[in-house]
Write an enzyme that holds these catalytic residues in place. Structure first.
Site, short mmCIF file in Angstrom:
data_model
loop_
_atom_site.label_atom_id
_atom_site.label_comp_id
_atom_site.label_asym_id
_atom_site.label_seq_id
_atom_site.Cartn_x
_atom_site.Cartn_y
_atom_site.Cartn_z
N ARG A 109 0.89 -1.18 0.00
CA ARG A 109 0.00 0.00 0.00
C ARG A 109 0.91 1.21 0.00
O ARG A 109 1.74 1.39 0.91
CB ARG A 109 -0.90 0.01 1.23
N HIS A 136 -7.65 0.91 -6.20
CA HIS A 136 -7.76 0.02 -5.03
C HIS A 136 -8.44 -1.29 -5.49
O HIS A 136 -9.59 -1.56 -5.15
CB HIS A 136 -8.60 0.73 -3.95
N GLN A 139 -10.22 -4.00 -3.06
CA GLN A 139 -11.51 -3.59 -2.52
C GLN A 139 -12.64 -3.95 -3.48
O GLN A 139 -13.68 -4.47 -3.07
CB GLN A 139 -11.51 -2.07 -2.27
N ASP A 227 -17.90 6.84 -0.89
CA ASP A 227 -16.66 6.71 -0.13
C ASP A 227 -16.42 8.06 0.55
O ASP A 227 -17.09 9.06 0.26
CB ASP A 227 -15.50 6.34 -1.08
N CYS A 268 -16.64 1.28 1.23
CA CYS A 268 -15.48 0.43 1.53
C CYS A 268 -14.98 0.61 2.96
O CYS A 268 -14.21 -0.22 3.44
CB CYS A 268 -14.37 0.69 0.53
N ARG A 296 -13.28 -8.73 2.02
CA ARG A 296 -11.88 -8.43 1.71
C ARG A 296 -11.04 -9.67 1.98
O ARG A 296 -10.16 -10.03 1.21
CB ARG A 296 -11.37 -7.26 2.57
N1 CP Z 1 -11.21 -0.15 2.70
C1 CP Z 1 -9.93 -0.17 3.08
O1 CP Z 1 -9.01 -0.36 2.27
O2 CP Z 1 -9.76 -0.08 4.43
P1 CP Z 1 -8.37 0.20 5.15
O3 CP Z 1 -7.87 1.54 4.68
O4 CP Z 1 -8.71 0.19 6.62
O5 CP Z 1 -7.40 -0.89 4.78
#
Ligand code: CP
Length: 310
Positions: A109, A136, A139, A227, A268, A296
């Site tokens: 990430r 992403h 997700q 979001d 998400c 997830r």
């Molecule tokens: N939705 C998501 O990626 O959550 P986090 O940022 O907590 O990993």
């Protein structure tokens, strides 16, 4: 054969994507009723070490990847950007070559998509995109799994994104093209998704619309998604301006009532309740946000297996 990285949904073969969703559903069913900490019967990741690297905060991605690897018999090391010299002190290419000598898979990430792509270019093990400022994909794999659990095949359905055309929205557009569903974005023009994401989806033959009026946009929607209005990579100083721009795109009960009666609502998470969506919607009858979060885990287990060929 090319290294099976999972960098973006549009870079992954649609048949492989379908296989991952189906396998995720099967693995989830196989665990039904089991204690969460119990290992799966199958242990395809036995003997595998996975590095989970986070340059940005995370709750769901961190925990779901960690648990998923362990359920399948593998081991993890969770590293923060501060622990590594990723892009400073040595080249990303050198870090990629070195880490590839120790571990079997890298999940990253990061802020800058360029870092992810450079890591993947030089790694000799698969790399998974755990979120960048642009996309992403993990997700949205969970979101597809969730939709199909509730309503069956997503092909031909209408998905409406309300709010900021951010990285999660971008991966939804990738998925529209690969899974064959129509996509409507509703939000203010300055926060439109990048044109390239819209064009790529349209080139795959699906309908992509940009509709400024949110009430008109959600008519006939099978799925409504939103979001946070200020993403992790956005400056907090823009909060007030974002709220002014996006206030009219809040997903509340009045907006949801314009979608199909059986429409689902997704977010998400993490969410800012009463900003992008009201609690009445988030905790209401259309919402599947906690199944989405759980998925997830299951979706990423299938992604890990595909990457590792196990
Ligand atoms: N939705 C998501 O990626 O959550 P986090 O940022 O907590 O990993």
């Amino acid at each position: 054969m090319d290294m099976p990285h999972f960098l973006d949904i549009n870079r992954t073969d649609p048949k492989a994507l379908r296989g991952m969703i189906d396998q995720a559903g099967q693995m989830k069913s196989a665990r039904a009723g089991r204690p969460r900490g119990m290992a799966d019967d199958e242990q395809p990741l036995a003997g595998h070490m996975v590095a989970l690297i986070f340059e940005k905060p995370s709750t769901r991605t961190r925990v779901s990847f960690d648990v998923g690897v362990r359920q399948m018999g593998g081991q993890t090391m969770v590293l923060s950007g501060h622990d590594l010299q990723l892009g400073h002190g040595e080249t990303i290419a050198d870090t990629a070559r070195v880490l590839s000598r120790y571990v079997d898979l890298l999940m990253l990430r990061t802020f800058n998509e360029g870092v992810l792509l450079e890591l993947a270019e030089h790694a000799t093990v698969p790399v998974i995109n755990g979120l960048t400022n642009r996309t992403h994909p993990c997700q949205i794999m969970a979101d597809i799994l969730t939709y199909e659990e509730y309503r069956g095949p997503i092909v031909g359905k209408k998905v409406v994104w309300a709010g900021d055309g951010n990285n999660v929205c971008a991966s939804f557009l990738h998925a529209a093209g690969q899974f064959g569903f129509d996509f409507t974005f509703t939000g203010p023009e300055p926060l439109d998704p990048e044109r390239v994401f819209i064009e790529q989806a349209r080139e795959k033959g699906v309908t992509v619309e940009v509709v400024r009026d949110p009430f008109r946009a959600v008519e006939g929607a099978d799925l409504v998604v939103t979001d946070t209005w200020v993403s992790m990579h956005d400056s907090q100083s823009m909060k007030e301006r974002r709220h002014n721009q996006l206030r009219g795109y809040q997903v509340g009960t009045a907006l949801m009532s314009r979608a199909r009666p059986d429409a689902l609502f997704m977010h998400c998470l993490p969410a800012h309740r009463e900003d992008e969506a009201t609690s009445a919607v988030m905790d209401g009858p259309h919402s599947v946000i906690f199944d989405e979060a759980e998925n997830r885990l299951h979706a990423q287990k299938a992604i890990l297996r595909w990457c590792l060929g196990v």
